[in-house]
Enzyme design. Structure first.
Site, PDB file in Angstrom:
ATOM      1  N   HIS A 169       0.818  -1.222   0.000  1.00  0.00           N
ATOM      2  CA  HIS A 169       0.000   0.000   0.000  1.00  0.00           C
ATOM      3  C   HIS A 169       0.849   1.269   0.000  1.00  0.00           C
ATOM      4  O   HIS A 169       0.331   2.357  -0.224  1.00  0.00           O
ATOM      5  CB  HIS A 169      -0.996  -0.006   1.178  1.00  0.00           C
ATOM      6  CG  HIS A 169      -0.387   0.202   2.533  1.00  0.00           C
ATOM      7  ND1 HIS A 169      -0.130  -0.829   3.409  1.00  0.00           N
ATOM      8  CD2 HIS A 169      -0.015   1.326   3.177  1.00  0.00           C
ATOM      9  CE1 HIS A 169       0.377  -0.347   4.529  1.00  0.00           C
ATOM     10  NE2 HIS A 169       0.455   0.962   4.414  1.00  0.00           N
TER      11      HIS A 169
ATOM     12  N   ASP B 240       0.208  -7.645   1.137  1.00  0.00           N
ATOM     13  CA  ASP B 240       0.579  -6.247   1.353  1.00  0.00           C
ATOM     14  C   ASP B 240       2.095  -6.075   1.439  1.00  0.00           C
ATOM     15  O   ASP B 240       2.601  -5.368   2.303  1.00  0.00           O
ATOM     16  CB  ASP B 240      -0.087  -5.678   2.606  1.00  0.00           C
ATOM     17  CG  ASP B 240      -0.062  -4.156   2.621  1.00  0.00           C
ATOM     18  OD1 ASP B 240       0.370  -3.557   1.613  1.00  0.00           O
ATOM     19  OD2 ASP B 240      -0.451  -3.553   3.650  1.00  0.00           O
TER      20      ASP B 240
ATOM     21  N   SER C   7       4.610   2.724   7.784  1.00  0.00           N
ATOM     22  CA  SER C   7       4.310   1.545   6.966  1.00  0.00           C
ATOM     23  C   SER C   7       5.492   1.157   6.095  1.00  0.00           C
ATOM     24  O   SER C   7       6.069   1.998   5.405  1.00  0.00           O
ATOM     25  CB  SER C   7       3.099   1.814   6.076  1.00  0.00           C
ATOM     26  OG  SER C   7       1.919   1.892   6.825  1.00  0.00           O
TER      27      SER C   7
END
Length: 385
Positions: A118, A149, A233
Site C-alpha cells: 500500500h 501487502d 508503513s
C-alpha cells in the site's frame, strides 16, 4: 523500650525498606524481557521456546546502549519512499506531484528495498531518500503482492547500507523490539520507537481501499505496543540484536465508536515477508491459490435473517464468473461450513485454509444450501493479477 531493642527494630525496618526498594527496581539486568501483568488468576498460555534455534543475543547487556546500537545498525538502511503521480499541465507538459510517504528497508547489497504494497500502490514514480541524505529518483518497482501487502523496489548506488534480516520464529511474547520509520513524514530522518512483542500469530484484516470494502487478511502477524504512525508503513521492526524481524504495517482502529484503540500495532513477520520478497525478486509476482468468491463471516444476526440455526462458516455473497467456485457449482447464499474437512470457526479460517494449498490442488468444500449439506470438489486456480 530499652535502647538495644530500639536499635534492633530500627535495623529491621531499614532492612525491610531496602528489600522493598530492590523489589521495586528489580535485581536483574533491566530491559531484556518484560512480563505482562495477568488479567485473571490463571496464567495466559505462551508460545514454547524454539528447540532448534538458539536464543537471540542482544548487542549488549546494557539496555540503553542496546537500543542505541540497534538504531545505529538498522536506521541507516531505513529509507523514505515518496510515491509520485505524473500529471499533465495546461501546456500539455508532464509534471510530478508527491503522493503518500512510507518507509522501506534495504535488505541486500543489490539495493532491494522491502516495503508494504500500500506504500507503492498506484504510484508511477518513486523518490527514495536515505538517512545519509542521498536521494534516488530512478527507483524500480520489482514486484508487488496485494494479497500479503508486500512489495519490493530497487535502487542503484555505491556503498548502500544493508540491514540484517532475522528469524521471527524465535520471538517470544515480552521480547523488546524497536520500530523505525518515517512517522508522519517528519523532516530529519526516520523516527525510532520502542516496545515489546505483545502477541504472536495474530490474524488481522487490513482496511479497504480503492473500491474495496475490506483489505487482505494478514496471517501470523506480530502484535506490538511500539508506537506506529502513518509513514511507518513498510519500515522495520527489529530485535535487540539489530535484526529485522517484521515489517510495520498497520495499527488497530477504533475499539468502539469514538474510542481509539491504544498501543496495538501489527507487523508482517519476516517468516512471511522473506519468501514473498524472494519470489517477487525472482518472478516479479507471487502465485496464490484462488477460489473466486466474496463472502462474509456468519453471525447470529445473519443466521436469524436467513432463518437458520447455523452460525459457523461463511455466507457466499459473490461468485466470480468462470472461477473455480463457479465451475464447482458454488452459488450465491451458499454457506460454506468446512474446507477440506476443517470447520470454519473464525473470520479468517477460510483464508488460512486456502492459503495452505497450491494452485491446481483439488479440495472438498462443504456447503449448506436450502437446509441440505453437500460436498463439492473445487480445483483451485491462480489468483488473477
Amino acid at each position: 523500650m530499652n535502647r538495644s531493642a530500639f536499635h534492633r527494630i530500627g535495623a529491621r525496618l531499614l532492612m525491610l525498606m531496602l528489600l522493598i526498594a530492590l523489589i521495586g527496581t528489580g535485581c536483574s539486568t533491566p530491559g531484556l524481557t518484560r512480563e505482562a501483568t495477568p488479567s485473571t488468576t490463571s496464567p495466559a498460555p505462551t508460545a514454547a521456546p524454539s528447540q532448534s534455534a538458539p536464543p537471540v543475543t542482544p548487542l549488549t547487556s546494557n539496555f540503553q546502549e542496546s537500543i542505541r546500537q540497534v538504531v545505529q545498525k538498522v536506521r541507516p538502511a531505513v529509507v523514505q519512499i515518496t510515491s509520485q503521480q505524473v500529471q499533465i499541465d495546461q501546456f500539455n507538459q508532464p509534471f510530478t506531484i508527491p503522493g503518500g510517504v512510507g518507509s522501506g528497508i534495504i535488505y541486500d547489497s543489490q539495493g532491494h528495498v522491502l516495503t508494504n504494497d500500500h506504500v507503492v500502490s498506484g504510484a508511477q514514480q518513486f523518490l527514495v531518500t536515505l538517512p545519509d541524505g542521498r536521494s534516488f529518483k530512478d527507483a524500480k518497482l520489482i514486484g508487488r503482492d496485494p494479497k500479503t501487502d508486500l512489495a519490493v523496489i530497487q535502487i542503484s548506488g555505491d556503498n548502500l547500507p544493508v540491514a540484517e534480516l532475522g528469524n521471527s520464529e524465535q520471538l517470544q511474547v515480552g521480547d523488546w523490539v524497536v520500530a523505525i520509520g518515517n512517522a508522519l513524514g517528519l523532516p530529519g530522518g526516520p523516527t525510532v520507537t520502542t516496545g515489546v512483542v505483545s502477541a504472536l500469530n495474530r490474524t488481522v484484516q487490513e482496511p479497504g481501499g480503492r473500491g474495496r470494502q475490506s483489505g487482505p487478511f494478514l496471517l501470523d502477524a506480530i502484535q506490538t505496543d511500539a508506537p506506529i504512525n502513518p509513514g511507518n508503513s513498510g519500515g522495520p521492526l527489529a530485535n535487540l540484536a539489530g535484526q529485522v524481524i517484521g515489517i510495520n504495517t498497520l495499527v488497530a482502529g477504533q475499539a468502539e465508536p469514538g474510542v481509539q484503540a491504544q498501543g496495538i500495532g501489527f507487523a508482517i513477520s519476516m517468516a512471511t515477508a522473506k519468501p514473498i520478497a524472494d519470489e517477487l525478486v525472482a518472478n516479479g509476482k507471487v502465485v496464490h491459490p484462488y477460489i473466486g468468491i466474496g463472502y462474509v463471516q456468519m453471525t447470529p444476526a445473519i443466521a436469524a435473517q436467513l432463518g437458520i440455526t447455523m452460525q459457523d462458516g461463511v455466507l457466499v455473497r459473490l461468485v466470480e464468473p468462470g472461477s473455480p467456485a463457479a465451475q464447482a457449482g458454488i452459488q450465491l447464499r451458499d454457506i460454506i461450513t468446512a474446507f477440506d474437512g476443517q470447520p470454519l470457526k473464525e473470520e479468517a479460517s477460510l483464508s488460512k485454509a486456502i492459503n495452505g494449498h497450491k494452485p491446481g490442488d483439488t479440495v472438498t468444500v462443504t456447503i449448506l444450501r436450502d437446509g441440505q449439506t453437500m460436498d463439492l470438489k473445487v480445483t483451485l486456480g491462480e489468483t488473477p493479477s
